[in-house]
Design a protein around this motif. Structure first.
Motif, PDB file in Angstrom:
ATOM      1  N   ALA A  52       0.898  -1.265  -0.027  1.00 47.05           N
ATOM      2  CA  ALA A  52      -0.127   0.137  -0.077  1.00 47.05           C
ATOM      3  C   ALA A  52       0.895   1.393  -0.055  1.00 47.05           C
ATOM      4  CB  ALA A  52      -0.899   0.163   1.384  1.00 47.05           C
ATOM      5  N   GLU A  53       2.063   1.076   0.647  1.00 44.07           N
ATOM      6  CA  GLU A  53       2.712   2.420   0.894  1.00 44.07           C
ATOM      7  C   GLU A  53       3.727   2.348  -0.257  1.00 44.07           C
ATOM      8  OE1 GLU A  53       2.314   5.025   3.007  1.00 44.07           O
ATOM      9  OE2 GLU A  53       0.780   3.895   3.968  1.00 44.07           O
ATOM     10  N   GLN A  54       4.052   1.354  -1.126  1.00 40.12           N
ATOM     11  CA  GLN A  54       4.861   1.423  -2.378  1.00 40.12           C
ATOM     12  C   GLN A  54       3.928   2.049  -3.386  1.00 40.12           C
ATOM     13  OE1 GLN A  54       8.413   0.377  -3.124  1.00 40.12           O
ATOM     14  NE2 GLN A  54       8.077   0.923  -0.837  1.00 40.12           N
ATOM     15  N   ASP A  55       2.628   1.746  -3.529  1.00 39.10           N
ATOM     16  CA  ASP A  55       1.706   2.435  -4.294  1.00 39.10           C
ATOM     17  C   ASP A  55       1.485   3.670  -4.124  1.00 39.10           C
ATOM     18  OD1 ASP A  55       1.659  -0.354  -5.330  1.00 39.10           O
ATOM     19  OD2 ASP A  55      -0.339  -1.034  -4.604  1.00 39.10           O
ATOM     20  N   ARG A  56       1.292   4.078  -2.991  1.00 43.64           N
ATOM     21  CA  ARG A  56       1.060   5.371  -2.451  1.00 43.64           C
ATOM     22  C   ARG A  56       2.125   6.460  -3.153  1.00 43.64           C
ATOM     23  NH1 ARG A  56      -1.847   7.435   1.807  1.00 43.64           N
ATOM     24  NH2 ARG A  56      -1.644   5.420   3.215  1.00 43.64           N
ATOM     25  N   ALA A 101       8.438   6.708   2.040  1.00 46.38           N
ATOM     26  CA  ALA A 101       7.356   5.533   1.974  1.00 46.38           C
ATOM     27  C   ALA A 101       7.935   4.605   3.145  1.00 46.38           C
ATOM     28  CB  ALA A 101       7.466   5.042   0.652  1.00 46.38           C
ATOM     29  N   TYR A 102       9.133   4.697   3.081  1.00 50.25           N
ATOM     30  CA  TYR A 102       9.828   3.440   4.195  1.00 50.25           C
ATOM     31  C   TYR A 102       9.522   3.934   5.538  1.00 50.25           C
ATOM     32  CZ  TYR A 102      12.327   0.233   1.125  1.00 50.25           C
ATOM     33  OH  TYR A 102      12.694  -0.561   0.399  1.00 50.25           O
ATOM     34  N   LEU A 103       9.599   5.399   5.793  1.00 52.01           N
ATOM     35  CA  LEU A 103       8.997   5.903   6.992  1.00 52.01           C
ATOM     36  C   LEU A 103       7.704   5.644   7.609  1.00 52.01           C
ATOM     37  CD1 LEU A 103      10.737   9.412   7.168  1.00 52.01           C
ATOM     38  CD2 LEU A 103      11.638   7.540   8.450  1.00 52.01           C
ATOM     39  N   ASP A 163       2.845  12.141   7.060  1.00 50.02           N
ATOM     40  CA  ASP A 163       1.455  11.483   7.332  1.00 50.02           C
ATOM     41  C   ASP A 163       0.946  11.278   5.967  1.00 50.02           C
ATOM     42  OD1 ASP A 163       0.449  13.797   6.128  1.00 50.02           O
ATOM     43  OD2 ASP A 163       0.207  14.964   7.958  1.00 50.02           O
ATOM     44  N   ALA A 164      -0.144  10.514   5.953  1.00 53.23           N
ATOM     45  CA  ALA A 164      -1.042  10.073   4.743  1.00 53.23           C
ATOM     46  C   ALA A 164      -1.290  11.184   3.596  1.00 53.23           C
ATOM     47  CB  ALA A 164      -1.950   9.404   5.146  1.00 53.23           C
ATOM     48  N   THR A 165      -1.171  12.372   3.952  1.00 49.28           N
ATOM     49  CA  THR A 165      -1.345  13.585   3.073  1.00 49.28           C
ATOM     50  C   THR A 165      -0.111  13.946   2.240  1.00 49.28           C
ATOM     51  OG1 THR A 165      -1.139  14.933   4.491  1.00 49.28           O
ATOM     52  CG2 THR A 165      -3.259  14.449   4.122  1.00 49.28           C
ATOM     53  N   THR A 166       0.895  13.292   2.415  1.00 51.46           N
ATOM     54  CA  THR A 166       2.027  13.458   2.123  1.00 51.46           C
ATOM     55  C   THR A 166       2.166  13.660   0.510  1.00 51.46           C
ATOM     56  OG1 THR A 166       3.479  12.600   3.692  1.00 51.46           O
ATOM     57  CG2 THR A 166       4.700  12.975   1.603  1.00 51.46           C
ATOM     58  N   ASP A 167       2.479  14.543  -0.418  1.00 46.90           N
ATOM     59  CA  ASP A 167       2.672  14.778  -1.908  1.00 46.90           C
ATOM     60  C   ASP A 167       3.855  14.293  -2.205  1.00 46.90           C
ATOM     61  OD1 ASP A 167       2.468  15.438  -4.397  1.00 46.90           O
ATOM     62  OD2 ASP A 167       1.842  17.369  -4.217  1.00 46.90           O
ATOM     63  N   PHE A 168       3.875  13.071  -2.863  1.00 42.20           N
ATOM     64  CA  PHE A 168       5.031  12.603  -3.324  1.00 42.20           C
ATOM     65  C   PHE A 168       5.767  13.084  -4.615  1.00 42.20           C
ATOM     66  CE2 PHE A 168       5.995   8.953  -0.758  1.00 42.20           C
ATOM     67  CZ  PHE A 168       5.014   9.040   0.181  1.00 42.20           C
TER      68      PHE A 168
END
Ligand code: ATP
Ligand code: MG
Ligand code: MG
Ligand code: MG
Length: 439
Positions: A59-63, A180-182, A234-239
């Motif tokens: 899920a975090e890789q995809d995000r 993503a790892y954090l 947090d989950a709103t991080t803009d990659f």
């Protein structure tokens, strides 16, 4: 799931061969079974945890924008001859011959294969950046496999590979994985600290190992205690926010943290004494920028905006889900057994029927199981005809976050007991109120 129909081979005796607590508990709780040195079968309970860990990683890789594929476990030696690593890799590589006497190998990692996949399809900078990952079994013939799935020969790895036109954009790809790892380790309930790690011949500062502090860890590490209180992005991080991600990475690398290979005693001495931590740790992830190390010899080139061809800049990013399962237990257990974080527990609830065969208790348990499952919780219902003491011990050993304890005495007063595994806190609740209580 009814325990009477499940496959949970609990061991009563503490296995002598297991030196560390996670290995002992994984064997005792019927999560794994050794099939050969450093090679394990994942039994149903263990597999549920492994899958949940892998799902969070995915899920975090995809995000972060990485794209999943699946490469095979068996590779052709010819690929590795192209990069020059077939001879260089040494005895950790398991080499195999097929019936036509062709040299094959069980992949210890996938840089060569992903580079071959990339070069067959991508020609232009317009298709960059890309980050491709898979979650696949690896084999490394470790000199000393030990500690169960912590250092096994066959192990699961999430490995991602980034492709960029130049170093500046490769750094952004690196930063995406860093963040993503954090997030991944925090969601797994772990405090993992990114530490400067060896970069090999290219140098630079783009290699970090993510380390969990633990006495049983095999790595010697040095870091600033302040990291333990750093906030996770947090989950709103803009990659896609280049500057924003760089700022996060700068913050998370602002204090001292290094593996023994990169340790600088003089710099460490400048950390205020009470903040200094010289400790042992478990490497759960490793990210690495290596430039054109594989793209150059293997001819993975793209055309830039100026029409010139050049080798792509690459990085690779590994996490070990099977090692993580053990690391999570190292971080969460007590004398009675495992204490799973909610996010990876094999089931959410252990439902204990203290009087199997008593019509009222059986009916109350069946109803509770249905309601809990309808509320989206996973339930392991202990419906075995066994003494309460054995049921409590099993539930504590396998460490599900909640225990719902149902017996005729309590039911006569309109109550069941709910126990939180992590704290041992108990509360009596009306059966109808249990699903809401656990939500
Ligand atoms: P170690 O230093 O522990 O040998 P490594 O540096 O060789 O690990 P990497 O090549 O960086 O490992 O692989 C990425 C990740 O794969 C590691 O961070 C770890 O989580 C996992 N991993 C590596 N080797 C093993 C193993 N033998 N058993 C279980 N997991 C492993
Ligand atoms: Mg290794
Ligand atoms: Mg290492
Ligand atoms: Mg490593």
């Amino acid at each position: 799931m009814r325990l009477s129909r499940y496959f949970l081979p609990i061991l009563r005796e503490t296995p002598k061969e297991a030196e560390i607590v996670s290995h002992r508990l994984m064997l005792r709780a019927g999560m794994i079974r050794q099939e050969a040195a450093g090679i394990y079968a994942w039994l149903p309970l263990g597999l549920r945890v492994l899958n949940r860990v892998a799902d969070i990683i995915r899920a975090e890789q995809d995000r972060s924008g990485a794209i999943e594929l699946l490469m095979p476990t068996i590779q052709s030696a010819d690929l590795w001859r192209e990069s020059g690593r077939y001879d260089a890799y040494g005895k950790e590589m398991l080499r195999i011959k097929d019936r036509h006497e062709r040299d094959m190998l069980f992949g210890p990692t996938n840089e060569e294969m992903i580079t071959a996949i990339f070069r067959s399809a991508v020609r232009s900078y317009k298709d960059l950046p890309k980050n491709l990952y898979h979650i696949q079994w690896k084999f490394r013939d470790e000199v000393r496999p030990r500690f169960g799935t912590m250092r096994s020969r066959e192990f699961l790895m999430k490995d991602a590979y980034s492709f960029d036109l130049d170093q500046a954009s490769a750094r952004h790809s690196y930063n995406k994985m860093f963040v993503a790892y954090l997030r991944t380790f925090a969601r797994l309930g772990l405090k993992a600290i990114p530490m400067r790690a060896e970069t090999g011949p290219i140098g630079g500062d783009l290699s970090h190992e993510f380390i969990i502090l633990a006495q049983t860890g095999e790595s010697e590490v040095f870091c600033d205690r302040a990291y333990l209180d750093f906030a996770t992005p947090d989950a709103t991080t803009d990659f896609d926010d280049v500057a924003g991600l760089q700022a996060t990475v700068d913050h998370w690398t602002s204090r001292y943290a290094a593996t023994s290979e990169m340790h600088d005693a003089a710099a460490f001495a400048e950390v205020p004494q009470p903040e200094q931590m010289a400790a042992r740790g478990i490497e759960v992830g490793h990210i690495f920028y290596f430039g054109t190390k594989y793209s150059e010899p293997m001819g993975a080139k793209v055309t830039g905006p100026d029409g010139q061809e050049r080798p792509v800049h690459m990085g690779s990013y590994g996490i070990g889900p099977s090692r993580l399962v053990a690391a999570i237990i190292e971080a969460g257990h007590d004398e009675a057994g495992i204490v799973w974080p909610d996010a990876v527990a094999p089931f959410d609830v252990a439902l204990l029927n203290l009087k199997v065969g008593d019509a009222g208790t059986d009916a109350a348990c069946a109803k509770l199981q249905g309601e809990l499952e309808a509320a989206g919780l996973t339930v392991l219902y202990d419906d075995r005809d066994e003494r309460p003491g054995g049921k409590f011990a099993t539930a504590d050993l396998i460490g599900l976050p909640w225990q719902v304890i149902v017996g005729p005495k309590g039911l006569a007063e309109g109550k069941v007991e709910v126990k939180r595994r992590a704290t041992g806190a108990r509360e009596t609740v009306a059966p109808d109120a249990v699903p809401a209580y656990l939500r």
